[in-house]
Write a protein that holds these residues in place. Structure first.
Motif, PDB file in Angstrom:
ATOM      1  N   GLY A 171       9.669  60.352  12.202  1.00 53.31           N
ATOM      2  CA  GLY A 171       8.408  60.972  11.805  1.00 53.31           C
ATOM      3  C   GLY A 171       8.541  61.745  10.511  1.00 53.31           C
ATOM      4  O   GLY A 171       7.667  61.696   9.648  1.00 53.31           O
ATOM      5  N   ARG A 172       9.659  62.454  10.365  1.00 51.26           N
ATOM      6  CA  ARG A 172       9.891  63.183   9.110  1.00 51.26           C
ATOM      7  C   ARG A 172      10.118  62.232   7.947  1.00 51.26           C
ATOM      8  O   ARG A 172       9.647  62.459   6.833  1.00 51.26           O
ATOM      9  CB  ARG A 172      11.083  64.124   9.278  1.00 51.26           C
ATOM     10  N   VAL A 173      10.855  61.146   8.198  1.00 50.22           N
ATOM     11  CA  VAL A 173      11.098  60.158   7.141  1.00 50.22           C
ATOM     12  C   VAL A 173       9.781  59.502   6.717  1.00 50.22           C
ATOM     13  O   VAL A 173       9.505  59.351   5.519  1.00 50.22           O
ATOM     14  CB  VAL A 173      12.119  59.096   7.612  1.00 50.22           C
ATOM     15  N   ALA A 174       8.955  59.112   7.690  1.00 48.78           N
ATOM     16  CA  ALA A 174       7.669  58.487   7.368  1.00 48.78           C
ATOM     17  C   ALA A 174       6.761  59.466   6.621  1.00 48.78           C
ATOM     18  O   ALA A 174       6.075  59.089   5.670  1.00 48.78           O
ATOM     19  CB  ALA A 174       6.994  57.994   8.634  1.00 48.78           C
ATOM     20  N   GLY A 175       6.743  60.724   7.028  1.00 44.49           N
ATOM     21  CA  GLY A 175       5.953  61.731   6.325  1.00 44.49           C
ATOM     22  C   GLY A 175       6.430  61.943   4.902  1.00 44.49           C
ATOM     23  O   GLY A 175       5.627  62.068   3.979  1.00 44.49           O
ATOM     24  N   PHE A 176       7.744  61.976   4.703  1.00 44.31           N
ATOM     25  CA  PHE A 176       8.284  62.121   3.360  1.00 44.31           C
ATOM     26  C   PHE A 176       7.918  60.925   2.490  1.00 44.31           C
ATOM     27  O   PHE A 176       7.541  61.085   1.321  1.00 44.31           O
ATOM     28  CB  PHE A 176       9.802  62.296   3.410  1.00 44.31           C
ATOM     29  N   MET A 177       8.034  59.714   3.048  1.00 38.77           N
ATOM     30  CA  MET A 177       7.686  58.518   2.277  1.00 38.77           C
ATOM     31  C   MET A 177       6.207  58.505   1.915  1.00 38.77           C
ATOM     32  O   MET A 177       5.825  58.114   0.810  1.00 38.77           O
ATOM     33  CB  MET A 177       8.051  57.259   3.069  1.00 38.77           C
ATOM     34  N   TYR A 178       5.358  58.952   2.815  1.00 36.79           N
ATOM     35  CA  TYR A 178       3.913  59.021   2.565  1.00 36.79           C
ATOM     36  C   TYR A 178       3.609  59.988   1.422  1.00 36.79           C
ATOM     37  O   TYR A 178       2.864  59.668   0.498  1.00 36.79           O
ATOM     38  CB  TYR A 178       3.218  59.455   3.855  1.00 36.79           C
ATOM     39  N   ALA A 191       5.756  61.094  -0.833  1.00 37.48           N
ATOM     40  CA  ALA A 191       6.390  60.597  -2.061  1.00 37.48           C
ATOM     41  C   ALA A 191       5.556  59.501  -2.707  1.00 37.48           C
ATOM     42  O   ALA A 191       5.430  59.438  -3.932  1.00 37.48           O
ATOM     43  CB  ALA A 191       7.796  60.086  -1.752  1.00 37.48           C
ATOM     44  N   PHE A 192       4.969  58.623  -1.908  1.00 36.65           N
ATOM     45  CA  PHE A 192       4.133  57.563  -2.466  1.00 36.65           C
ATOM     46  C   PHE A 192       2.954  58.139  -3.224  1.00 36.65           C
ATOM     47  O   PHE A 192       2.684  57.757  -4.361  1.00 36.65           O
ATOM     48  CB  PHE A 192       3.627  56.632  -1.364  1.00 36.65           C
ATOM     49  N   PHE A 193       2.248  59.077  -2.598  1.00 37.40           N
ATOM     50  CA  PHE A 193       1.081  59.619  -3.261  1.00 37.40           C
ATOM     51  C   PHE A 193       1.408  60.535  -4.428  1.00 37.40           C
ATOM     52  O   PHE A 193       0.605  60.667  -5.354  1.00 37.40           O
ATOM     53  CB  PHE A 193       0.180  60.348  -2.247  1.00 37.40           C
ATOM     54  N   SER A 194       2.557  61.158  -4.415  1.00 42.28           N
ATOM     55  CA  SER A 194       2.892  62.040  -5.533  1.00 42.28           C
ATOM     56  C   SER A 194       3.600  61.325  -6.670  1.00 42.28           C
ATOM     57  O   SER A 194       3.496  61.751  -7.818  1.00 42.28           O
ATOM     58  CB  SER A 194       3.748  63.213  -5.042  1.00 42.28           C
ATOM     59  N   LEU A 195       4.300  60.230  -6.386  1.00 42.08           N
ATOM     60  CA  LEU A 195       5.048  59.540  -7.441  1.00 42.08           C
ATOM     61  C   LEU A 195       4.382  58.257  -7.926  1.00 42.08           C
ATOM     62  O   LEU A 195       4.344  57.988  -9.122  1.00 42.08           O
ATOM     63  CB  LEU A 195       6.463  59.215  -6.946  1.00 42.08           C
ATOM     64  N   CYS A 196       3.871  57.466  -7.021  1.00 45.51           N
ATOM     65  CA  CYS A 196       3.355  56.138  -7.406  1.00 45.51           C
ATOM     66  C   CYS A 196       1.896  56.165  -7.808  1.00 45.51           C
ATOM     67  O   CYS A 196       1.489  55.413  -8.687  1.00 45.51           O
ATOM     68  CB  CYS A 196       3.536  55.160  -6.259  1.00 45.51           C
ATOM     69  N   LEU A 197       1.087  56.970  -7.167  1.00 46.62           N
ATOM     70  CA  LEU A 197      -0.338  56.952  -7.456  1.00 46.62           C
ATOM     71  C   LEU A 197      -0.691  57.428  -8.868  1.00 46.62           C
ATOM     72  O   LEU A 197      -1.575  56.844  -9.483  1.00 46.62           O
ATOM     73  CB  LEU A 197      -1.092  57.757  -6.409  1.00 46.62           C
ATOM     74  N   PRO A 198      -0.037  58.449  -9.430  1.00 45.37           N
ATOM     75  CA  PRO A 198      -0.366  58.814 -10.814  1.00 45.37           C
ATOM     76  C   PRO A 198      -0.095  57.699 -11.809  1.00 45.37           C
ATOM     77  O   PRO A 198      -0.774  57.571 -12.811  1.00 45.37           O
ATOM     78  CB  PRO A 198       0.516  60.034 -11.087  1.00 45.37           C
ATOM     79  N   GLU A 199       0.903  56.853 -11.546  1.00 44.74           N
ATOM     80  CA  GLU A 199       1.190  55.745 -12.456  1.00 44.74           C
ATOM     81  C   GLU A 199       0.115  54.693 -12.409  1.00 44.74           C
ATOM     82  O   GLU A 199      -0.216  54.085 -13.420  1.00 44.74           O
ATOM     83  CB  GLU A 199       2.540  55.113 -12.095  1.00 44.74           C
ATOM     84  N   ILE A 200      -0.463  54.457 -11.235  1.00 43.68           N
ATOM     85  CA  ILE A 200      -1.503  53.445 -11.102  1.00 43.68           C
ATOM     86  C   ILE A 200      -2.783  53.910 -11.780  1.00 43.68           C
ATOM     87  O   ILE A 200      -3.439  53.142 -12.492  1.00 43.68           O
ATOM     88  CB  ILE A 200      -1.769  53.148  -9.604  1.00 43.68           C
ATOM     89  N   SER A 201      -3.158  55.167 -11.577  1.00 43.88           N
ATOM     90  CA  SER A 201      -4.428  55.645 -12.113  1.00 43.88           C
ATOM     91  C   SER A 201      -4.342  56.001 -13.595  1.00 43.88           C
ATOM     92  O   SER A 201      -5.365  56.108 -14.247  1.00 43.88           O
ATOM     93  CB  SER A 201      -4.890  56.866 -11.325  1.00 43.88           C
TER      94      SER A 201
END
Length: 100
Positions: free
Chosen positions: A80-87, A89-99
């Motif tokens: 649960g902690r790993v999945a929360g961290f990945m979630y 991390a995705f929104f903080s690292l990958c989403l700014p690059e897409i937008s």
């Protein structure tokens, strides 16, 4: 303070994610040029969206006083902690690059 996510908010979030996600992806341009039978490409998207809305509402019913992160950590402490961290991390690292 823990706020409960209502069913209406889940529907609005899923609509927002599916619309913005499909407009940014390369297959959106392919759908634009496909003309005939392009509507068939939306069937899997709708099925995935409905499945995720169903699962989110089931989790909300099972853990009514907790948010999604707390319920994942309570049920599966490490994963649960790993999945929360990945979630996060995705929104903080990958989403700014897409937008951007």
């Amino acid at each position: 303070m823990i706020q409960k996510v209502t069913h209406r908010q889940i529907v609005l979030i899923m609509m927002l994610l599916s619309l913005t996600g499909t407009l940014l992806q390369p297959h959106a341009q392919a759908i634009f040029y496909a003309e005939q039978h392009a509507y068939l490409s939306y069937v899997p998207v709708v099925l995935i969206m409905l499945t995720s809305m169903y699962m989110l509402s089931r989790v909300q019913r099972r853990f009514p006083d907790r948010d999604l992160f707390e319920s994942m950590v309570e049920r599966f402490p490490f994963l649960g902690r790993v999945a929360g961290f990945m979630y996060i991390a995705f929104f903080s690292l990958c989403l700014p690059e897409i937008s951007g």
